[in-house]
Design an enzyme around this catalytic site. Structure first.
Site, PDB file in Angstrom:
ATOM      1  N   ASP A 263      -0.685   7.873  16.155  1.00 54.84           N
ATOM      2  CA  ASP A 263      -1.094   9.192  15.676  1.00 54.84           C
ATOM      3  C   ASP A 263       0.191   9.878  15.252  1.00 54.84           C
ATOM      4  OD1 ASP A 263      -1.731  11.875  15.328  1.00 54.84           O
ATOM      5  OD2 ASP A 263      -3.284  11.860  16.868  1.00 54.84           O
ATOM      6  N   HIS A 264       0.421   9.970  13.937  1.00 55.32           N
ATOM      7  CA  HIS A 264       1.740  10.411  13.481  1.00 55.32           C
ATOM      8  C   HIS A 264       2.052  11.846  13.896  1.00 55.32           C
ATOM      9  CE1 HIS A 264      -0.711  11.929  10.077  1.00 55.32           C
ATOM     10  NE2 HIS A 264       0.234  12.844   9.956  1.00 55.32           N
TER      11      HIS A 264
ATOM     12  N   HIS B 287      -5.645  14.409  15.866  1.00 56.91           N
ATOM     13  CA  HIS B 287      -4.462  15.269  15.837  1.00 56.91           C
ATOM     14  C   HIS B 287      -4.640  16.554  16.650  1.00 56.91           C
ATOM     15  CE1 HIS B 287      -3.358  12.456  12.856  1.00 56.91           C
ATOM     16  NE2 HIS B 287      -3.899  13.044  11.825  1.00 56.91           N
TER      17      HIS B 287
ATOM     18  N   GLY C 199       0.791  -1.220   0.000  1.00 61.15           N
ATOM     19  CA  GLY C 199       0.000   0.000   0.000  1.00 61.15           C
ATOM     20  C   GLY C 199       0.823   1.269   0.000  1.00 61.15           C
TER      21      GLY C 199
END
Length: 500
Positions: free
Chosen positions: A180-181, A243, A17
Site C-alpha cells: 500500500d504505497h 489507504h 507497464g
C-alpha cells in the site's frame, strides 16, 4: 537495521507497464545511486512484448532519465543489471526459461538464491503466477523468497480470502508483502514518531482531549483512462478500503511494545477489531457516497463522470465517499473519525486533522469570532509536514484572539531528495522489513467492514449524491459533520503559509 540491501534477484512481472516505468525503475535507481543497492543484484523483466535485453535496458534508462539529470555512466552500469524474458504467465512451460535465467544470474552475481517476485500485473494473475513459481521450482533455492503484490487484493472478503488461500499454498504469510504505497509516504510513517516520540502529544492522544479526527484525500483529476477499473471499484474500494483505513489505523493504534514489525502490525489490527460495524440502516446515516457532475476547473469545463470515456451513462459508481466511523475502545470511545476521498475535487491534498477539545473554562471563545480550536494537521501530500494551530493575543488591549500556526515542511527545501514511497517500500521488502506492508488479518477485517457498506448500497435504496466538479464533494458530506457540531477543515498549503 542495516541500511544496506542484501544481494538479490528481482523478478518483475509487468516490466513494460506504466507502474514499472513511472515508479519502480526510478525507485531502484535511487537505491543504487545512494549505495543502498550494491553491484550484487539483477532484475529480470517479464512481459508479453518481444523485447531483447538491450531494448529493455534502453527503456529502463529512459525511465530513469525522466526523473533527473544523472551521470550517464552510472545509469548505464545500473541498467546493465537488467534482463528481459517475453512470456505468457499462464503457460507453465514459459517458467522453465525464467528459471534457467534466474539460476544463471544467481551464479553470475553471487545472489545466494535470494529472490523477490514483484507482481505489477492485472489482479487476475495474482494467484496464477505464485502457483507456477512454486510448481516449476523457482522458489527452490537456498536463499529467501518474497512475493510483492499490488492492490487490489480481491474485490470483497470472499475473493480476498480465496486469493490468500491460493497464495499461501506457494508462499508463507511472512513472505507475502501486500503493498500500500500510502504506507511508504514520509509523513504517514512519521505519525508514529509524532505521537510516541513527543510526550506533549501522546499524553493527550485520547478521548479526554481530542474531539474528532478528520482524514481527507482529495484528487483534482477525474477517472482519466482508468474507467474499466474504476467502474468496478469506485472510490470506496480504490481508496477507503485500503489507504484511508490504513491512515486511520496509524492515528488510532496503541503504542507497540517495540519497533518489531509484528508488534506494530498487531496494534494496527486491534484498531480494526474495535471498529464499529454498521447495519444497513446505520450505513445510510454514516456513509455518504457521491459522483461528480460537470463543473469548472482552472477556467475549463470538465465532463460529468457518466460522460467520461468507457463509463456507463447510467453508472451508479461512487467517485466520492465520506464516512463517519467510530473506534469503540478505551482510548477512542465517543470520538468520531471522519474520512473523505474523491475525484474532481477543488484541490489535491492528503491531510489528517486532529481537533482538540476546548478547555473546561474557555474564557475567550464565547466572545470572540476568531477563536479556533487547537488543531494538529499532518500534511501527507503534496507538501509533507505538520502544523499546529494555537490562539494568541494580538497587539493591543482589546480581548481579541489571533489564530497562529506553527508550521514545519519536510520537503519544501529538499524536495528532489525526498524518497518516493516506492523507493522506501522496495528497500524495506529487500531487507525483509514488513512493518509498512499489510498483513492478511488487516486485509480481511477491512474487507469485512467495507462489505457491510457495499452490501447496504446494493440492498437498500441509498442515494448517490451528485457534486459539481471543482468542489469538495456533495452538500450531504458537510451535513454529516454539521449533525455533530463540526465542519470539514479545508486542506492547507503549508508551503504557502511558511513563505507568507
Amino acid at each position: 537495521m542495516d541500511n544496506h540491501i542484501p544481494e538479490a534477484c528481482i523478478v518483475l512481472f509487468g516490466a513494460t507497464g506504466d507502474l514499472a516505468h513511472r515508479k519502480l525503475y526510478p525507485a531502484l535507481f535511487q537505491l543504487y545511486q545512494k549505495e543502498k543497492l550494491n553491484e550484487k543484484f539483477a532484475v529480470i523483466g517479464v512481459g508479453r512484448k518481444d523485447f531483447s535485453h538491450e531494448k529493455f535496458r534502453e527503456d529502463v534508462i529512459a525511465s530513469v532519465a525522466k526523473t533527473g539529470d544523472f551521470p550517464s555512466e552510472k545509469v548505464d552500469t545500473f541498467a546493465s543489471h537488467f534482463y528481459f524474458i517475453p512470456m505468457d504467465v499462464t503457460n507453465e512451460k514459459s517458467y522453465h526459461q525464467l528459471k534457467e535465467l534466474a539460476d544463471e544470474l544467481d551464479s553470475t552475481y553471487s545472489l545466494n538464491g535470494n529472490r523477490m517476485y514483484y507482481l505489477a500485473m492485472a489482479p487476475q494473475f495474482f494467484g496464477t503466477i505464485p502457483t507456477f513459481l512454486k510448481s516449476e521450482g523457482l522458489t527452490e533455492t537456498s536463499g529467501w523468497q518474497r512475493l510483492v503484490i499490488e492492490k487490489p487484493f480481491g474485490h470483497d472478503l470472499a475473493s480476498a480470502t480465496e486469493l490468500n488461500e491460493q497464495l499461501q499454498r506457494s508462499f508463507p504469510e511472512e513472505s507475502i508483502y501486500r503493498i500500500d504505497h500510502y504506507l511508504g509516504k514520509e509523513m504517514v510513517q512519521n505519525i508514529q514518531v509524532i505521537r510516541f516520540g513527543n510526550a506533549i502529544f501522546e499524553s493527550i492522544w485520547n478521548n479526554k482531549y481530542i474531539s474528532s479526527v478528520q482524514i481527507t484525500s482529495s484528487e483534482t483529476l477525474g477517472v482519466e483512462d482508468r474507467a474499466s477499473y474504476y467502474e468496478k471499484s469506485g472510490a470506496i474500494l480504490d481508496m477507503l478500503q485500503n489507504h484511508m483505513l490504513q491512515m486511520a489505523m496509524m492515528v488510532a493504534m496503541e503504542p507497540p511494545g517495540g519497533l518489531d514489525p509484528k508488534l506494530i502490525r498487531d496494534e494496527k489490527v486491534k484498531v480494526l477489531r474495535a471498529l464499529r460495524f454498521y447495519n444497513e440502516d446505520e450505513v445510510a446515516k454514516n456513509i455518504i457516497r457521491g459522483q461528480y457532475k460537470e463543473g469548472s476547473m482552472n477556467g475549463k469545463t470538465v465532463p460529468a463522470y457518466v460522460d467520461e470515456e468507457n463509463v456507463d451513462p447510467a453508472s451508479k459508481t461512487d467517485t466520492f465517499v465520506a464516512a463517519r466511523i467510530f473506534i469503540d475502545n478505551f482510548r477512542w470511545a465517543g470520538v468520531p473519525f471522519y474520512l473523505r476521498t474523491g475525484k474532481r475535487m477543488a484541490t489535491k491534498a492528503t491531510e489528517i486533522v486532529v481537533q482538540f477539545k476546548n478547555g473546561p473554562m474557555a474564557l475567550y471563545h464565547e466572545h470572540n469570532d476568531h477563536y479556533q480550536p487547537n488543531l494538529l494537521r499532518i500534511h501527507i501530500q503534496p507538501d509533507e509536514g505538520l502544523s499546529l494551530s494555537l490562539n494568541a493575543k494580538p497587539q493591543g488591549d482589546f480581548p481579541a484572539l489571533l489564530p497562529i500556526n506553527m508550521n514545519y515542511c519536510n520537503n519544501c527545501q529538499n524536495e528532489l531528495n525526498t524518497p518516493e514511497a516506492y523507493e522506501k517500500l522496495m528497500h524495506d521488502c529487500l531487507q525483509g522489513n514488513s512493518t509498512y506492508f499489510t498483513r492478511w488479518d488487516e486485509v480481511a477485517l477491512s474487507w469485512e467492514f467495507i462489505d457491510g457498506i457495499t452490501n447496504a448500497w446494493k440492498n437498500k435504496d441509498i442515494p448517490l449524491f451528485k457534486y459539481s466538479s471543482g468542489t469538495m464533494g456533495p452538500l450531504e458530506a458537510e451535513e454529516l459533520l454539521n449533525e455533530d457540531g463540526y465542519t470539514w477543515w479545508p486542506p492547507t498549503n503549508v508551503r504557502n503559509e511558511i513563505n507568507q
